[in-house]
Design a protein around this motif. Structure first.
Motif, PDB file in Angstrom:
ATOM      1  N   ALA A  80      17.964  17.030 -12.354  1.00  0.00           N
ATOM      2  CA  ALA A  80      16.643  16.404 -12.511  1.00  0.00           C
ATOM      3  C   ALA A  80      16.752  14.880 -12.386  1.00  0.00           C
ATOM      4  O   ALA A  80      15.903  14.235 -11.768  1.00  0.00           O
ATOM      5  CB  ALA A  80      16.045  16.784 -13.864  1.00  0.00           C
ATOM      6  N   ALA A  81      17.815  14.320 -12.977  1.00  0.00           N
ATOM      7  CA  ALA A  81      18.008  12.867 -12.916  1.00  0.00           C
ATOM      8  C   ALA A  81      18.253  12.410 -11.484  1.00  0.00           C
ATOM      9  O   ALA A  81      17.725  11.375 -11.050  1.00  0.00           O
ATOM     10  CB  ALA A  81      19.174  12.470 -13.809  1.00  0.00           C
ATOM     11  N   LEU A  82      19.047  13.166 -10.745  1.00  0.00           N
ATOM     12  CA  LEU A  82      19.314  12.798  -9.355  1.00  0.00           C
ATOM     13  C   LEU A  82      18.054  12.912  -8.499  1.00  0.00           C
ATOM     14  O   LEU A  82      17.795  12.064  -7.645  1.00  0.00           O
ATOM     15  CB  LEU A  82      20.425  13.692  -8.793  1.00  0.00           C
ATOM     16  N   ALA A  83      17.276  13.975  -8.739  1.00  0.00           N
ATOM     17  CA  ALA A  83      16.018  14.126  -7.994  1.00  0.00           C
ATOM     18  C   ALA A  83      15.059  12.976  -8.315  1.00  0.00           C
ATOM     19  O   ALA A  83      14.412  12.420  -7.419  1.00  0.00           O
ATOM     20  CB  ALA A  83      15.376  15.473  -8.326  1.00  0.00           C
ATOM     21  N   LEU A  84      14.986  12.627  -9.609  1.00  0.00           N
ATOM     22  CA  LEU A  84      14.130  11.510 -10.004  1.00  0.00           C
ATOM     23  C   LEU A  84      14.657  10.201  -9.428  1.00  0.00           C
ATOM     24  O   LEU A  84      13.880   9.328  -9.015  1.00  0.00           O
ATOM     25  CB  LEU A  84      14.056  11.420 -11.528  1.00  0.00           C
ATOM     26  N   SER A  85      15.964  10.046  -9.373  1.00  0.00           N
ATOM     27  CA  SER A  85      16.561   8.840  -8.806  1.00  0.00           C
ATOM     28  C   SER A  85      16.238   8.716  -7.320  1.00  0.00           C
ATOM     29  O   SER A  85      15.959   7.626  -6.821  1.00  0.00           O
ATOM     30  CB  SER A  85      18.075   8.849  -9.012  1.00  0.00           C
ATOM     31  N   LEU A  86      16.269   9.848  -6.617  1.00  0.00           N
ATOM     32  CA  LEU A  86      15.893   9.833  -5.205  1.00  0.00           C
ATOM     33  C   LEU A  86      14.445   9.377  -5.034  1.00  0.00           C
ATOM     34  O   LEU A  86      14.131   8.551  -4.169  1.00  0.00           O
ATOM     35  CB  LEU A  86      16.057  11.246  -4.617  1.00  0.00           C
ATOM     36  N   LEU A  87      13.561   9.916  -5.884  1.00  0.00           N
ATOM     37  CA  LEU A  87      12.161   9.522  -5.827  1.00  0.00           C
ATOM     38  C   LEU A  87      12.002   8.042  -6.149  1.00  0.00           C
ATOM     39  O   LEU A  87      11.241   7.321  -5.491  1.00  0.00           O
ATOM     40  CB  LEU A  87      11.346  10.374  -6.806  1.00  0.00           C
ATOM     41  N   ALA A  88      12.742   7.580  -7.167  1.00  0.00           N
ATOM     42  CA  ALA A  88      12.641   6.177  -7.576  1.00  0.00           C
ATOM     43  C   ALA A  88      13.108   5.240  -6.467  1.00  0.00           C
ATOM     44  O   ALA A  88      12.523   4.168  -6.254  1.00  0.00           O
ATOM     45  CB  ALA A  88      13.450   5.943  -8.847  1.00  0.00           C
ATOM     46  N   VAL A  89      14.169   5.611  -5.762  1.00  0.00           N
ATOM     47  CA  VAL A  89      14.665   4.788  -4.658  1.00  0.00           C
ATOM     48  C   VAL A  89      13.598   4.632  -3.585  1.00  0.00           C
ATOM     49  O   VAL A  89      13.368   3.543  -3.049  1.00  0.00           O
ATOM     50  CB  VAL A  89      15.949   5.408  -4.059  1.00  0.00           C
ATOM     51  N   ARG A  90      12.910   5.737  -3.288  1.00  0.00           N
ATOM     52  CA  ARG A  90      11.878   5.686  -2.254  1.00  0.00           C
ATOM     53  C   ARG A  90      10.655   4.906  -2.729  1.00  0.00           C
ATOM     54  O   ARG A  90      10.038   4.159  -1.956  1.00  0.00           O
ATOM     55  CB  ARG A  90      11.489   7.107  -1.851  1.00  0.00           C
ATOM     56  N   LEU A  91      10.298   5.078  -3.994  1.00  0.00           N
ATOM     57  CA  LEU A  91       9.157   4.332  -4.521  1.00  0.00           C
ATOM     58  C   LEU A  91       9.451   2.829  -4.556  1.00  0.00           C
ATOM     59  O   LEU A  91       8.601   2.010  -4.208  1.00  0.00           O
ATOM     60  CB  LEU A  91       8.812   4.825  -5.931  1.00  0.00           C
ATOM     61  N   ALA A  92      10.674   2.488  -5.000  1.00  0.00           N
ATOM     62  CA  ALA A  92      11.035   1.076  -5.125  1.00  0.00           C
ATOM     63  C   ALA A  92      11.051   0.368  -3.774  1.00  0.00           C
ATOM     64  O   ALA A  92      10.886  -0.854  -3.710  1.00  0.00           O
ATOM     65  CB  ALA A  92      12.395   0.940  -5.800  1.00  0.00           C
ATOM     66  N   ALA A  93      11.242   1.126  -2.698  1.00  0.00           N
ATOM     67  CA  ALA A  93      11.291   0.524  -1.364  1.00  0.00           C
ATOM     68  C   ALA A  93       9.901   0.232  -0.810  1.00  0.00           C
ATOM     69  O   ALA A  93       9.771  -0.470   0.197  1.00  0.00           O
ATOM     70  CB  ALA A  93      12.044   1.444  -0.409  1.00  0.00           C
ATOM     71  N   ARG A  94       8.865   0.753  -1.467  1.00  0.00           N
ATOM     72  CA  ARG A  94       7.504   0.511  -0.977  1.00  0.00           C
ATOM     73  C   ARG A  94       7.110  -0.950  -1.174  1.00  0.00           C
ATOM     74  O   ARG A  94       7.444  -1.553  -2.189  1.00  0.00           O
ATOM     75  CB  ARG A  94       6.500   1.412  -1.710  1.00  0.00           C
ATOM     76  N   PRO A  95       6.399  -1.509  -0.222  1.00  0.00           N
ATOM     77  CA  PRO A  95       5.988  -2.920  -0.367  1.00  0.00           C
ATOM     78  C   PRO A  95       4.893  -3.076  -1.415  1.00  0.00           C
ATOM     79  O   PRO A  95       4.194  -2.113  -1.753  1.00  0.00           O
ATOM     80  CB  PRO A  95       5.473  -3.274   1.031  1.00  0.00           C
ATOM     81  N   ALA A  96       4.766  -4.284  -1.931  1.00  0.00           N
ATOM     82  CA  ALA A  96       3.695  -4.578  -2.878  1.00  0.00           C
ATOM     83  C   ALA A  96       2.354  -4.419  -2.183  1.00  0.00           C
ATOM     84  O   ALA A  96       2.181  -4.823  -1.033  1.00  0.00           O
ATOM     85  CB  ALA A  96       3.854  -6.000  -3.407  1.00  0.00           C
ATOM     86  N   ARG A  97       1.404  -3.817  -2.917  1.00  0.00           N
ATOM     87  CA  ARG A  97       0.098  -3.567  -2.310  1.00  0.00           C
ATOM     88  C   ARG A  97      -0.947  -3.439  -3.400  1.00  0.00           C
ATOM     89  O   ARG A  97      -0.704  -2.790  -4.426  1.00  0.00           O
ATOM     90  CB  ARG A  97       0.139  -2.301  -1.458  1.00  0.00           C
ATOM     91  N   GLY A  98      -2.109  -4.042  -3.195  1.00  0.00           N
ATOM     92  CA  GLY A  98      -3.212  -3.906  -4.136  1.00  0.00           C
ATOM     93  C   GLY A  98      -2.836  -4.405  -5.515  1.00  0.00           C
ATOM     94  O   GLY A  98      -2.257  -5.486  -5.665  1.00  0.00           O
ATOM     95  N   PRO A  99      -3.145  -3.616  -6.554  1.00  0.00           N
ATOM     96  CA  PRO A  99      -2.842  -4.062  -7.920  1.00  0.00           C
ATOM     97  C   PRO A  99      -1.347  -4.041  -8.245  1.00  0.00           C
ATOM     98  O   PRO A  99      -0.919  -4.639  -9.225  1.00  0.00           O
ATOM     99  CB  PRO A  99      -3.602  -3.055  -8.799  1.00  0.00           C
ATOM    100  N   MET A 100      -0.544  -3.334  -7.429  1.00  0.00           N
ATOM    101  CA  MET A 100       0.898  -3.259  -7.672  1.00  0.00           C
ATOM    102  C   MET A 100       1.555  -4.464  -7.012  1.00  0.00           C
ATOM    103  O   MET A 100       2.134  -4.385  -5.926  1.00  0.00           O
ATOM    104  CB  MET A 100       1.473  -1.942  -7.122  1.00  0.00           C
ATOM    105  N   THR A 101       1.464  -5.618  -7.687  1.00  0.00           N
ATOM    106  CA  THR A 101       1.908  -6.874  -7.078  1.00  0.00           C
ATOM    107  C   THR A 101       3.424  -6.958  -6.925  1.00  0.00           C
ATOM    108  O   THR A 101       3.922  -7.800  -6.170  1.00  0.00           O
ATOM    109  CB  THR A 101       1.403  -8.067  -7.901  1.00  0.00           C
TER     110      THR A 101
END
Length: 330
Positions: A80-101
């Motif tokens: 579960a931690a590795l799956a969540l880590s994979l998701l977190a890596v992809r989320l963290a790579a997203r550029p800042a947009r809208g309210p998520m400065t």
């Protein structure tokens, strides 16, 4: 001037720079490691963990081994931690947009905190069951325990080695690595317990091995929860001393005072700083700001800075709101 009691204030005569080697080690960024490469390593480790976990659960049930079942539960949280880590890596790579400065960079810290919390909960459950088995030890198939544990050492050694090559400056990756490392240690301890049971028939070795595994899990949980908690509480990153930074800024030519100095961490390896700086009336505020930004970058490797630079002294500008003007003319 700010009356914020939590803000650092530095003023007075020039002071010498106080930059330690730890500062540079902390704020440095990884070289040659990309989020995509981290994702591939996490995916490979996840495949290894899932494949072996299924085998371990089956053998643990058949052999009545708590050490194997407890580590299988730990491996489930690893997956579960590795799956969540994979998701977190992809989320963290997203550029800042809208309210998520800042984008989703702190998703990595959330993942690390989840890893620490699951390690803590599982460790407490294993401690309870391990003590129970010390009081009333069940029959344990030592040969099955030993064979599975030796196989687990090989699998987790491969997973741990894979994750060790990823960017462990990322708290998210470090959390996944700690899960895998504690599994490796657990299998080594379990193999020893299996050998003891085969050689001596001492059934309590299984319960003792479980308690050792729980102790390792507690240590890893503490480290992850402490590190992620510091980020959420916006404490200064490890290795960056706000007082030393303040002394370095005040020692620069033309700077008379530094206050409201705050240093925190957006995510792993992403320190940020804000401060109010006063310079002499003869100094160029814009040139001073650019120079101080360069000092923070070169001496402390802080790239994200917000500096308000003003001249010392001078009259304060009072701004009267329209409703206040109306009351004053009555």
């Amino acid at each position: 001037m700010s009356d914020d009691p939590g803000a650092a204030r530095v003023s007075g005569p020039s002071a010498a720079h106080d930059v330690t080697a730890d500062t540079h080690a902390h704020a440095g960024h990884s070289h040659g490691v990309t989020p995509e490469a981290d994702g591939r390593k996490l995916a490979l480790a996840l495949a290894l963990i899932l494949g072996f976990m299924a085998v371990e659960v089956a053998v643990g049930i058949l052999s009545h081994s708590l050490a194997l079942l407890s580590d299988a539960a730990h491996m489930l949280t690893d997956a579960a931690a590795l799956a969540l880590s994979l998701l977190a890596v992809r989320l963290a790579a997203r550029p800042a947009r809208g309210p998520m400065t800042f984008g989703f960079k702190r998703s990595e810290i959330l993942s690390a905190q989840f890893n620490g919390a699951t390690l803590l909960v599982l460790a407490l459950l294993i401690i309870y069951e391990g003590i129970t088995r010390l009081v009333t030890p069940p029959a344990v198939a030592g040969t099955a325990v030993l064979v599975v544990a030796l196989t687990g050492i090989v699998v987790n050694l491969a997973a741990t080695w894979t994750l060790s090559k990823a960017n462990r400056q990322s708290m998210n990756v470090e959390g996944a690595y700690q899960h895998s490392l504690t599994d490796l240690i657990a299998f080594i301890v379990t193999a020893i317990a299996g050998a003891v049971i085969i050689a001596t028939g001492f059934r309590r070795a299984d319960g003792i091995a479980s308690l050792v595994v729980a102790a390792v899990m507690l240590r890893a949980a503490y480290q992850l929860l402490k590190a992620s908690g510091r980020v959420f509480l916006e404490a200064a990153p490890e290795g960056l001393d706000p007082d030393a930074i303040g002394r370095a800024l005040i020692s620069e030519p033309g700077v008379s005072e530094v206050h409201d100095l705050h240093v925190w961490e957006i995510t792993s390896g992403f320190p940020a700083l804000s401060a109010h700086v006063l310079v002499g009336t003869e100094n160029d505020c814009h040139a001073a700001r650019r120079h101080l930004e360069a000092v923070l970058h070169d001496e402390f490797e802080i790239e994200h800075t917000t500096l308000q630079v003003d001249h010392e002294g001078g009259e304060l500008l009072n701004i009267e709101l329209p409703e206040q003007r109306g009351r004053s003319t009555r």
